[in-house]
Design a protein around this motif. Structure first.
Motif: not given
Length: 139
Positions: A11-15, A83-84, A125-126
């Motif tokens: 799950d990507p994110g900025r930080e 999404r969601g 996600i997986g």
């Protein structure tokens, strides 16, 4: 973990980046929240111990950095619709960590975890990815 087929979900994110390792039945074998630099060194270490069957990456904020890292190492991946996923991850979190005390009186839909739950979003996600490949096999 070596002998079974494993899915790495990110799950990507900025930080913060949520990471989960699942088996093909969707069982969670590992989950964590890392920075990008922690992820890259962890991946190089864990990948020497076991090879992932597939890598699933959420298609949301911060995916470019993750995709760049994977492409630099010629690792194939699949982008998965996020999404969601926050709502699903929150449900998983509270299933694992039920509210206690006065918080159990509040509907779970109104509660937020007391810590980041990006690792649970990686689990979502997986599992979504596993649903995708199962649908493809049934076509």
């Amino acid at each position: 973990m070596n002998s079974q087929k494993l899915i790495l979900a990110i799950d990507p994110g900025r930080e913060k980046i949520g990471v989960a390792i699942l088996d093909l039945d969707g069982n969670v074998l590992f989950r964590a929240i890392m920075s990008f630099s922690e992820l890259t060194s962890w991946y190089d270490k864990i990948n020497s111990e076991c090879k992932f069957f597939r890598v699933a990456v959420g298609d949301g904020t911060g995916k470019e950095q993750i995709v760049g890292f994977l492409e630099q190492r010629t690792i194939s991946y699949t982008l998965v619709d996020e999404r969601g996923s926050s709502e699903e991850a929150r449900k998983l979190y509270f299933r694992e960590h039920p509210p206690r005390g006065w918080r159990r009186l509040i509907p779970r839909s109104l509660l937020f975890p007391e810590r980041s739950f990006d690792d649970w979003q990686a689990v979502v996600i997986g599992r979504r990815f596993l649903e995708l490949i199962q649908r493809e096999e049934n076509l």
